[in-house]
Structure formats: structure tokens, C-alpha cells
Design an enzyme around this catalytic site. Structure first.
Site, PDB file in Angstrom:
ATOM      1  N   LYS A 159       0.864  -1.176   0.000  1.00 38.20           N
ATOM      2  CA  LYS A 159       0.000   0.000   0.000  1.00 38.20           C
ATOM      3  C   LYS A 159       0.899   1.223   0.000  1.00 38.20           C
ATOM      4  CE  LYS A 159      -3.676   2.438   2.368  1.00 38.20           C
ATOM      5  NZ  LYS A 159      -4.709   2.390   3.415  1.00 38.20           N
ATOM      6  N   LYS A 194      -2.022  -1.605  -3.889  1.00 42.39           N
ATOM      7  CA  LYS A 194      -2.899  -0.439  -3.855  1.00 42.39           C
ATOM      8  C   LYS A 194      -2.064   0.828  -3.958  1.00 42.39           C
ATOM      9  CE  LYS A 194      -5.903   1.947  -0.678  1.00 42.39           C
ATOM     10  NZ  LYS A 194      -6.475   1.985   0.630  1.00 42.39           N
TER      11      LYS A 194
HETATM   12  C1  PBG Z   1      -7.766   3.551   5.293  1.00 43.81           C
HETATM   13  C2  PBG Z   1      -7.956   3.349   3.835  1.00 43.81           C
HETATM   14  C3  PBG Z   1      -7.707   4.289   2.806  1.00 43.81           C
HETATM   15  C4  PBG Z   1      -8.181   3.725   1.625  1.00 43.81           C
HETATM   16  C5  PBG Z   1      -8.669   2.444   1.933  1.00 43.81           C
HETATM   17  N1  PBG Z   1      -8.502   2.225   3.314  1.00 43.81           N
HETATM   18  C6  PBG Z   1      -7.162   5.664   2.880  1.00 43.81           C
HETATM   19  C7  PBG Z   1      -5.825   5.889   3.388  1.00 43.81           C
HETATM   20  O1  PBG Z   1      -4.996   4.982   3.557  1.00 43.81           O
HETATM   21  O2  PBG Z   1      -5.556   7.053   3.691  1.00 43.81           O
HETATM   22  C8  PBG Z   1      -8.189   4.396   0.287  1.00 43.81           C
HETATM   23  C9  PBG Z   1      -9.104   3.825  -0.750  1.00 43.81           C
HETATM   24  C10 PBG Z   1      -9.392   4.694  -1.915  1.00 43.81           C
HETATM   25  O3  PBG Z   1      -8.797   5.774  -2.124  1.00 43.81           O
HETATM   26  O4  PBG Z   1     -10.282   4.311  -2.701  1.00 43.81           O
HETATM   27  N2  PBG Z   1      -6.774   2.921   5.954  1.00 43.81           N
END
Ligand code: PBG
Length: 327
Positions: free
Chosen positions: A194, A252
Site C-alpha cells: 500500500k 494499492k
Molecule cells: C484507510 C484506507 C484508505 C483507503 C482504503 N482504506 C485511505 C488511506 O490509507 O488514507 C483508500 C481507498 C481509496 O482511495 O479508494 N486505511
């Protein structure tokens, strides 16, 4: 000429015969936002066709997706500021609307597969995925909170938990806590790679979950989410998650990280999920709205590119729009 590749492109049926990749409803995971209360759903202007649902209204949406063959859902809570604190305690509160809603969905639609979000940010006054103290995000102290949240989610009926927090060691910690609590069948879809991406903007706006504006705490998530420049590090994370018992590895964002999806696909035997995130979908939605792109073709080609890179499962805000397209 002996070789004429065009012979395999001559007709629609020949093209279908030699087609290497297909995206079907079985590949797709539908992200759904859920807020407290009983109000009507609110559409997200940046992601047309996506709504912030409430406990009652989300049931109709799930039924509608199931009738289209979409059977897997990933749920995210929009939490009222009054429930937020330093330790994200509302995440394990039995009265939490997100947990209650999951129980209700599973009792009404046992055939639906529900994936959760395990992270502190929706519930934290700091807007970070971990515990904040003295200007930094604490790793090991966060693990206990994530484990409690995970058990509460497994108890509520979620089939698969999605740790999205990027703390070190959390997959193994959560796996052990789940097993000790008797939830050995609850899966873990780890957000393995991520990245600290600019493309989460619309999601954080929709859920009010961005890091708060406070000069004493980090303004972004770059001390725990990955540096967009790195790919070898994704392999390292994948090996750790695998050793710790993850059932799925996730990359991601998806579209800007197709090389990472392909790298992990080649490196690992585990299923790979890819999250086509809010900012990536919003870019496409905006171009479609302006008439710059053909909606159906642009969506189909985008999802196909993620599949072709090596994703087994794709989380996308266009999942429903895609399966509703005429053949
Ligand atoms: C939270 C989380 C996020 C997303 C999914 N879970 C945001 C972040 O990490 O700040 C983002 C998903 C998206 O942008 O569609 N932990």
C-alpha cells in the site's frame, strides 16, 4: 507472408476464441461506504454511481449487486466526529453501526462475502492508521488495537479482514489473535503493498478520514505506507505477509502500480488483489463526465489492464457500472 496475426482478429468470434484475459463479475469486489443513521444515501460527486449508504439502505444495494452476480463487498465506515478518540475505541464498540450492519447483511444475505477495513483512521481523532504519540505513529502499541478491532469484526460476521494500516507484523499478530479467539476460518486480505499515494483523496474526503491539520503530528502517511518509487520493497512485504499467514496479497493503488501487481503475481502463489482506488476512478469519471472518453469502453479497458497485469480480484468503484454494461 507466412505469418499474418490479423487472421486471428478477423471476426468477433475468432477474437473471443483467442482472448487471453476476461473480467467477469466473479473477479470484482464492490467498495461500499457506510454512515451512521437512517438517512437517504448521498452520492459522491467525484465518483458518480457511488453513495454513502446507511444501515437500512445498504441492504437494497447489496441485493441489487447480488442480482448482477457481484458477490463480494468491501465496507468502509464514515464515523461521526463525536465517536473519534486517540485509541479508535469505537472500532470495537459493540454498538458500532459498521459492525451491526455487517451482522445484519450476513443474516439477510449469507451468500454475500464481506471484507472489512482494519485500521484506526476512520475512528481516530488524529486521522492516522496507528496510535500517535510524541509526533510519531507507534507500531507495536497499535497492534493490540488492530487485533481487538479484528476480533470484533470477525465476531460481527465479516468473512475476510482487510488490514489497511501498514504496521509491521500486523498480519501475524491479527492471525494469532483470531485463531486464539476461535476465528480460524476468517481470512486476511492484507494490504501488502500500500503506497503513500496522492490518489486516496476522494476517499478521505468522503469519509473525513484524512490526517488532521496539526503541526505536531505527521501530515501524511509516508512513515508507514510505501514509497511510490519502490518495487523490491513490495516483494519484501509480500514475503512477510505470506509468512505471517495472509490469504491474499493486495496492491494499492492499482493502475499506477501495474508493474507491482505483475511482480507480485510472478513472485507469489497467493491470490493477488488490486485496489483501483478512489482517485484513479475519479480521474476516469471526470473525463467521462466531460465527454472526453467513451464510458463503457474506458471502464472495460481499465479493468482489463489490471487483470492482465496479474490481479485475481479487483476492487473498483466501477464494478457495478462494468457488470451493467450491455454485452
Ligand atoms: C484507510 C484506507 C484508505 C483507503 C482504503 N482504506 C485511505 C488511506 O490509507 O488514507 C483508500 C481507498 C481509496 O482511495 O479508494 N486505511
Amino acid at each position: 507472408m507466412i505469418e499474418r496475426p490479423r487472421r486471428n482478429r478477423r471476426s468477433s468470434s475468432i477474437r473471443a476464441l483467442v482472448r487471453e484475459h476476461r473480467v467477469t463479475a466473479d473477479d470484482l469486489i464492490v467498495p461500499l461506504f457506510l454512515a451512521e443513521g437512517e438517512g437517504q444515501p448521498v452520492e459522491l460527486t467525484s465518483l458518480t454511481g457511488n453513495y454513502i449508504w446507511t444501515k437500512g439502505t445498504i441492504l437494497g444495494e447489496i441485493e441489487s449487486c447480488l442480482s448482477l452476480g457481484l458477490r463480494t463487498f468491501i465496507l468502509f465506515p464514515k464515523v461521526d466526529a463525536s465517536h473519534k478518540d486517540k485509541t479508535a475505541s469505537y472500532g470495537c464498540d459493540p454498538a458500532n453501526f459498521y459492525l451491526r450492519s455487517a451482522t445484519e447483511i450476513k443474516s439477510k444475505f449469507p451468500e454475500a462475502t464481506l471484507i472489512s477495513d482494519v485500521a484506526m483512521d476512520p475512528y481516530s481523532v488524529d486521522g492516522h492508521d496507528g496510535l500517535v504519540a510524541d509526533g510519531s505513529i507507534l507500531n507495536d502499541e497499535t497492534l493490540d488495537i488492530l487485533a481487538d478491532m479484528s476480533i470484533a469484526q470477525a465476531e460481527a460476521g465479516f468473512d475476510i479482514l482487510g488490514p489497511s494500516d501498514m504496521m509491521d507484523g500486523r498480519v501475524g499478530f491479527i492471525r494469532e489473535a483470531l485463531d486464539d479467539a476461535g476465528y480460524s476460518d476468517t481470512g486476511i486480505m492484507s494490504y501488502t503493498a500500500k503506497y503513500a499515494s496522492a490518489f486516496y483523496g476522494p476517499f478521505r474526503d468522503a469519509l473525513d478520514s484524512a490526517p488532521v491539520d496539526d503541526p505536531t503530528i505527521p501530515s501524511d502517511k509516508s512513515t508507514y505506507q510505501m514509497d511510490p518509487a519502490n518495487v523490491r520493497e513490495a516483494i519484501r512485504e509480500a514475503d512477510l505477509d505470506t509468512a505471517e499467514g495472509a490469504d491474499y496479497l493486495m496492491v494499492k493503488p492499482a493502475l499506477h502500480y501495474l508493474d507491482v501487481i505483475q511482480t507480485l503475481r510472478r513472485h507469489s502463489e497467493l491470490p493477488i488483489a488490486a485496489y483501483h482506488v478512489s482517485g484513479e476512478c475519479a480521474m476516469l469519471a471526470a473525463a467521462i463526465k466531460h465527454g472526453y472518453l467513451d464510458r463503457d469502453k474506458a471502464i472495460a479497458e481499465t479493468l482489463l489492464s489490471i487483470k492482465r497485469a496479474g490481479a485475481d480480484a479487483i476492487i473498483s468503484y466501477f464494478a457495478k457500472a462494468y457488470v451493467m454494461q450491455p454485452e
